[in-house]
Structures are given as structure tokens and as C-alpha cells.
Design an enzyme around this catalytic site. Structure first.
Site, PDB file in Angstrom:
ATOM      1  N   SER A 143       7.847 -25.385  -9.700  1.00 52.60           N
ATOM      2  CA  SER A 143       7.008 -24.303 -10.233  1.00 52.60           C
ATOM      3  C   SER A 143       5.547 -24.738 -10.288  1.00 52.60           C
ATOM      4  CB  SER A 143       7.450 -23.802 -11.615  1.00 52.60           C
ATOM      5  OG  SER A 143       6.655 -24.333 -12.645  1.00 52.60           O
ATOM      6  N   TYR A 156       7.787 -28.453 -21.495  1.00 55.94           N
ATOM      7  CA  TYR A 156       7.964 -27.851 -20.169  1.00 55.94           C
ATOM      8  C   TYR A 156       6.875 -28.353 -19.222  1.00 55.94           C
ATOM      9  CZ  TYR A 156       8.104 -24.228 -16.553  1.00 55.94           C
ATOM     10  OH  TYR A 156       8.156 -23.567 -15.353  1.00 55.94           O
TER      11      TYR A 156
END
Length: 330
Positions: A143, A156
Site C-alpha cells: 500500500s 500501521y
């Protein structure tokens, strides 16, 4: 295209929903032999039945990527099934959102264990088979979070930044293995159920930040990476623009994303705090899409390009000015 993927043995972690599920359907349509892994075996069995109807062979292996022994068993069973592993797709991931020091420490640990150590565990489990075969492709769905920080998602962000560094290191190790490929994918925000499954400690309803892409863009990138294993891919045009914007003006990008998140939380509706799927699988919204809006429209694309171009120009100006001042002072 299909003939080049047909019968290839492909392991997919986090296959039960989102980008993993989209990738499963994409590769099943091309006749790959699929090894599907996630914590939710019941959903995997339903997914496997749909893929078999398409004509794909499927092996289901219930796996928690935070359990290294389970990951090694996943690789063993995949290899025993067909005598080889052609492709391994690291995809399983979780999200926890909230103010860093107010979130449970265990939530931070779980994000790191899943997103970072889970991917490292996958690489550790499959590389001996790739080296035995002399070939293989490891695909990592990282990502754009690997380049652009997500405020209120500290663990994250840490996991995604660390993944980028780890796999760059691994690529350096594998230079003597020209037929073993490591491909990193950096998609922008995806319309998956992941945001609904997230650990949410904000007290507010979570929504993905626009632009939001269909997870099929990851599925198509995985397909293309199998056919042409380039080192990095940026599914959807926005992710590459975000990377460039961050490279040119990192401090501006950080400030802007922080302000946007804080502004959203001021207007977002209330929500109960929840661990989501951090510590156990869930049985709701196990689909490909999460039905988030807005998608990336032509108007949004124009705004995004203008904003990132502006940030880039400002960042370049600051860089040149600071260099000029440094030369003047010296």
C-alpha cells in the site's frame, strides 16, 4: 495471457475478503491452482467452491499469519499438493486507528505482528522452495502507506514503512537468483471491507480517504506481476502521485494528512470502540468491496494532480531556497 498463468501454483494470504478475494477470482479465471489462506476457514471454503465452478483447482489452508509454524505448514502443504510453489502473495493485513497512547498496547503489537512479521514470515517460509526450484515470484501488497504516513494509524504506518525497507533489503540478497522475483505493490486507498473490520479506538465512524479504488486494481497488478515481475508497481494513478508528492515535500504531506484526519474526526459520526478483527476473525462483510464512496472520479483526479503538483513545487522551492541559504551562510 491465461496460458501463462494456467496451472501455476499460487498461495494467497488474506484471501477471504478485499484485495485477496479479488485476486483469487482474477487468478481463478486464468486457471491458476490456488492455495487460499486466512483465519476464516468457512469463508475460504465458500470462496473455493466458487473458484472450482470457474474451473480452478483450490486448496484451502486455515492460517493465522502471526503464527510462524502455521505459515511454514502453509508452504509445506502447498508444495506437497503440486510439487512446487510458483507464486506467493503476501496480502493479509489489519488496521487499528486511534490516538497512539490511548490505544491498547496489544493492538499496536497485533498490527505489527500481522502486517510486518506476517509478511516476513511468508517470505521466510517460501524462499527455501523458490531456491530449491531456482525460480519463484513473491508479491507483497504493501500500500501507499509504505511512503505516506497515516496519522492515528501509527503501528500501521510503522509496519508499512518497515515492509518497504525489508523487501528492498531482501531484493539485494537475491541478486544471485535472477529467476526469483520480489514485487512490491503500492496501491492507494481501496474500497474493501478492511475499514469495517478495523480496530477502531477513535470513537468515530471510519471511512477511507478519497480517492478510493476498486480492489480489482490490486488483482490486476498481481496478474501483471506474475506475467512481468517488475520490482515495484503502483496500482491506480494516485499512489504514484502521492509518492512523488511525499518525496518532494514530505513535511507538507505530513501536515496536510494530519489536518485532514483531524478535520474529518470533528465532523464524523459517533461509533463504539472495537477491536475489530485484530485478535480474531469476523463473519461480517467478507466480500471483495466495502461499498465506500467516493470512488476516483475524473474531477477528483484533476484536484489530486493539482494539489500534489502544488505541494511538489512548494517543496522544491523550499529545498532550493534552503540550499541557497546554506551556501550563503558558509
Amino acid at each position: 495471457m491465461g496460458d501463462q498463468i494456467m496451472h501455476k501454483v499460487v498461495v494467497i494470504t488474506g484471501a477471504s475478503s478485499g484485495a485477496g478475494r479479488a485476486t483469487t477470482f482474477e487468478l481463478a479465471a486464468h486457471g491458476a491452482a490456488l492455495v487460499l489462506a486466512s483465519r476464516n476457514e468457512a469463508v475460504l471454503q465458500e470462496l473455493a467452491a466458487e473458484c472450482r465452478e470457474i474451473g480452478s483447482e483450490v486448496l484451502v489452508v486455515q492460517t493465522d499469519v502471526t503464527d510462524h509454524s502455521a505459515m511454514r505448514r502453509l508452504a509445506e502443504r502447498a508444495f506437497e499438493w503440486k510439487g512446487r510453489i510458483d507464486v506467493w502473495v503476501n496480502n493479509a493485513g489489519v488496521l487499528a486507528a486511534g490516538t497512539f497512547e490511548e490505544m491498547p498496547w496489544e493492538a499496536h503489537q497485533k498490527v505489527i505482528n500481522t502486517n510486518l512479521l506476517g509478511y516476513m514470515s511468508g517470505a521466510y517460509a517460501v524462499l527455501p522452495y523458490f531456491k530449491r526450484q531456482g525460480a519463484g515470484t513473491l508479491i507483497n501488497n504493501i500500500s501507499i502507506g509504505g511512503y505516506v504516513a497515516v496519522p492515528f494509524g501509527g503501528a500501521y504506518t510503522a509496519s508499512k514503512f518497515a515492509l518497504r525497507g525489508f523487501f528492498e533489503s531482501l531484493k539485494g540478497e537475491l541478486t544471485d537468483w535472477p529467476d526469483i522475483h520480489v514485487v512490491d505493490l503500492f496501491p492507494a486507498f481501496l474500497d474493501t471491507p478492511g475499514i469495517q473490520h478495523a480496530g477502531n479506538y477513535t470513537g468515530k465512524v471510519l471511512k477511507p480517504s478519497p480517492p478510493v479504488y476498486d480492489p480489482k486494481i490490486v488483482a490486476h497488478s498481481v496478474r501483471d506481476a506474475i506475467l512481468r515481475p517488475a520490482s515495484t508497481r503502483y496500482p491506480g494513478g494516485a499512489s504514484l502521485l502521492f509518492k512523488i508528492g511525499h518525496s518532494l515535500a514530505p513535511e507538507w504531506m505530513t501536515k496536510i494528512t494530519g489536518l485532514l484526519m483531524k478535520g474529518y474526526f470533528r465532523i464524523a459520526g459517533p461509533a463504539e470502540k472495537t477491536d475489530g478483527n485484530l485478535f480474531r476473525s469476523v463473519d461480517f462483510s467478507m466480500s471483495t468491496n466495502g461499498n465506500s464512496r467516493p470512488r476516483l472520479t475524473p474531477h477528483t483526479k484533476r484536484i489530486l494532480r493539482i494539489g500534489l503538483l502544488t505541494a511538489g513545487v512548494v517543496g522544491l522551492g523550499i529545498y532550493l531556497l534552503s540550499g541557497r541559504n546554506a551556501r550563503t551562510s558558509s
